[in-house]
Design an enzyme around this catalytic site. Structure first.
Site, mmCIF file in Angstrom:
data_model
loop_
_atom_site.group_PDB
_atom_site.id
_atom_site.type_symbol
_atom_site.label_atom_id
_atom_site.label_comp_id
_atom_site.label_asym_id
_atom_site.label_seq_id
_atom_site.Cartn_x
_atom_site.Cartn_y
_atom_site.Cartn_z
ATOM 1 N N LYS A 1 0.762 -5.207 -4.907
ATOM 2 C CA LYS A 1 -0.600 -5.141 -5.620
ATOM 3 C C LYS A 1 -1.506 -6.373 -6.090
ATOM 4 C CE LYS A 1 0.901 -1.929 -9.643
ATOM 5 N NZ LYS A 1 0.344 -0.909 -8.829
ATOM 6 N N ARG B 1 6.617 8.122 -8.861
ATOM 7 C CA ARG B 1 6.621 9.566 -8.272
ATOM 8 C C ARG B 1 7.803 9.728 -7.669
ATOM 9 N NH1 ARG B 1 1.359 10.082 -4.750
ATOM 10 N NH2 ARG B 1 0.673 8.017 -6.671
HETATM 11 N N1 BES Z 1 2.169 1.081 -12.443
HETATM 12 C C1 BES Z 1 0.813 2.014 -11.305
HETATM 13 C C2 BES Z 1 0.120 2.950 -11.877
HETATM 14 C C3 BES Z 1 -1.221 1.598 -13.598
HETATM 15 C C4 BES Z 1 -2.036 1.363 -12.249
HETATM 16 C C5 BES Z 1 -0.282 1.754 -13.752
HETATM 17 C C6 BES Z 1 -2.509 0.966 -13.611
HETATM 18 C C7 BES Z 1 -1.213 1.801 -15.193
HETATM 19 C C8 BES Z 1 -2.390 0.375 -14.888
HETATM 20 C C9 BES Z 1 1.722 2.693 -9.752
HETATM 21 O O1 BES Z 1 3.236 2.729 -9.626
HETATM 22 C C10 BES Z 1 0.841 2.666 -8.778
HETATM 23 O O2 BES Z 1 1.323 1.507 -8.137
HETATM 24 N N2 BES Z 1 0.137 4.070 -8.394
HETATM 25 C C11 BES Z 1 -0.687 3.774 -7.441
HETATM 26 C C12 BES Z 1 -0.788 4.801 -6.537
HETATM 27 C C13 BES Z 1 -1.251 5.107 -5.249
HETATM 28 C C14 BES Z 1 -0.519 3.625 -4.482
HETATM 29 C C15 BES Z 1 -1.471 6.103 -4.815
HETATM 30 C C16 BES Z 1 -2.281 3.473 -7.693
HETATM 31 O O3 BES Z 1 -2.208 4.094 -9.045
HETATM 32 O O4 BES Z 1 -2.837 2.458 -7.381
HETATM 33 MN MN MN Z 2 3.380 1.295 -8.455
#
Ligand code: BES
Ligand code: MN
Ligand code: ZN
Length: 501
Positions: free
Chosen positions: A272, A346
């Site tokens: 991230k 997921r």
């Molecule tokens: N934990 C994150 C989602 C999230 C983002 C929660 C912001 C709270 C605030 C999740 O694991 C994630 O990183 N999701 C990705 C999915 C993508 C890679 C398909 C996302 O939402 O960017």
């Molecule tokens: Mn994630």
């Protein structure tokens, strides 16, 4: 931090502390003055005019108490006309009064028992206790000096079985939310999967739940390849936590609550951006909510069997981390090609849902901070609800309506399932840019074995950027109250169903 709560039959004028006096529109205060005390009533109405509290719900101000009253001060609290006020209004006003008490140095807060048309007294009192309990929350355990004033004692000026029942329920619910917030606010260096499973174990001992914890070796034995993959880049090994609440009346029907608990989500090798990454210590809010609900169930005595299943892992980049392109065999037997290691939630839930199916849950409900896309769609205010079962969906929305938590339905459009097709595995774990919350939900559906299933994406509301009426910035405990209510409603529904049969 949920204050001590007591009830009393004493009238408001002899109670000390900060006394809440309801003001209804036109600056009237019929509910505030003790019956027959015309002088106090006139005084209160003059005071309401002086501080400009006309009675609109949510408008509150501190004022001096009438002569002869024992209170150090009053909070004149707009509560709207009794015929129109809602229990949500009162919960919010109660929260605002708690905040005001903190501003004047803390201490005792006195709330009269008000009426809301068509709402049982128990529910009104519960809402007041919840509002105060939630607003009173702080996470200050890592501050060297915690002098932050707050409500130490809440006095409910009313007595009787419904008042007592409302106090009891309000305390249980507020404490459940507090517990979930505490877990979610804990930093990743302290709260790793093993530590979380230790807490689950202690909770189980305390309140009387069955608890099993699967460590890396037992996850391998089980075949939970997805949980293992997510956890393999961290020195802090993953855990699967399984709590069971069994009601006294048996046999009961069975529901599974499944939570995502990523104790820190760096994104893994699909790292991230640095900006805001610290908030990913809260990526276990779903798992925290499930633990909080299970912890509260014995006290509420709900007549259904509830399985709490929490998949806990830390998602880190490392020489041993899972990689984009890896193909993982999940507990269900289905294989998944990892496109993004940041779509880890997921994967955890895939195995946790299969585990719930293996334990023969009749209804699956998962809660997760799953997608940024859901937060983009709905904002921070509420969570997205996906359902494979219409009845369960309606019941969940009703529970949310009762608790005042914002939950909004989102679709499971079958056409999008195509996007999850992989060249070399049964599925891939991401499906491109658009409809991210829906694609994630469709991915999860593959692991529900056709059982009735609800999925709540709490990525938006799990975390507050700034303080609100119901608490400070940080973890909110979103979904705890609605899940508790949902389990109760589902139990009642099932029982009605059995009576019909
Ligand atoms: N934990 C994150 C989602 C999230 C983002 C929660 C912001 C709270 C605030 C999740 O694991 C994630 O990183 N999701 C990705 C999915 C993508 C890679 C398909 C996302 O939402 O960017
Ligand atoms: Mn994630
Ligand atoms: Zn995540």
């Amino acid at each position: 931090m949920v204050p001590e709560v007591v009830t009393t039959s004493e009238p408001l004028d002899v109670l000390s502390g900060t006394v809440v006096v309801p003001v209804v529109p036109e600056y009237r205060s019929d509910e505030g003055a003790p019956a027959g005390d015309e002088g106090a009533r006139v005084w209160l109405e003059r005071a309401a005019r002086a501080v400009g509290v006309s009675g609109r719900a949510g408008h509150t101000a501190v004022s001096l108490a009438p002569p002869g009253w024992r209170a150090e001060r009053l909070i004149l609290a707009g509560t709207g006309v009794p015929a129109q006020r809602t229990v949500h209004d009162l919960r919010r006003v109660a929260a605002l009064t708690a905040k005001q008490v903190a501003e004047v140095g803390g201490g005792t807060l006195v709330w009269p028992v008000l009426t809301v048309p068509g709402v049982p007294i128990e529910t009104v009192v519960q809402a007041i206790v919840e509002g105060v309990g939630l607003a009173n929350y702080r996470f200050h355990r890592y501050r060297s000096a915690d002098a932050a004033p707050r409500v130490e004692r809440l006095v409910i000026a009313g007595t009787g079985p419904s008042v007592e029942a409302g106090v009891r329920r309000g305390r249980i619910v507020a404490d459940a939310v507090r517990f979930a917030r505490d877990l979610t606010n804990e930093p990743g260096n302290v709260l790793d999967p093993e530590h979380l499973s230790g807490i689950a174990w202690e909770v189980a001992q305390d309140v009387g739940l069955q608890c099993s914890v699967y460590d890396r070796a037992s996850l391998e034995e089980l075949g939970a390849g997805a949980i293992l993959a997510v956890g393999q880049g961290s020195r802090r090994e993953p855990r699967l936590i399984h709590l069971v609440y069994r009601p006294e009346a048996r046999p009961a029907r069975r529901i599974a609550l499944v939570g995502k608990a990523v104790t820190f989500d760096s994104g893994g090798l699909s790292l991230k951006p640095a900006d805001g990454m610290e908030r990913m210590k809260g990526d276990m809010a779903g798992g925290a909510a499930v633990l909080a609900v299970l912890r509260a169930l014995p006290a509420l005595g709900v007549p259904v069997e509830v399985h709490g299943i929490v998949a806990a892992a830390e998602n880190m980049p490392d020489g041993d981390a899972f990689r984009p392109g890896d193909i993982v065999r999940t507990l269900s037997g289905k294989t998944v090609e990892v496109i993004s290691t940041d779509a880890e939630g997921r994967l955890l839930l895939a195995d946790a849902l299969t585990f719930a199916v293996q334990h023969d849950a009749e209804l699956l409900v998962d809660v997760a901070t799953l997608t940024g896309a859901c937060a983009v769609a709905l904002g921070r205010g509420g969570s997205g609800l996906f359902a494979s079962d219409e009845q369960a969906r309606l019941l969940f929305l009703r529970a949310a309506e009762e608790t005042g938590e914002r939950v909004w339905p989102l679709p499971l459009w079958d056409e999008y399932r195509e996007l999850l097709r992989s060249e070399h595995a049964d599925l891939k774990n991401t499906a491109g840019r658009w409809g991210g919350a829906i694609n994630a939900a469709l991915f999860l559906r593959e692991f529900t074995a056709g059982r009735p299933w609800l999925h709540l994406d709490i990525a938006g509301p799990a975390w507050a950027e700034s303080a609100g009426p119901f608490g400070p910035a940080g973890a909110t405990g979103h979904a705890v109250r609605t899940l508790l209510r949902f389990v109760e409603l589902w139990a009642a529904e099932e029982r009605r169903g059995e009576a019909r049969r």
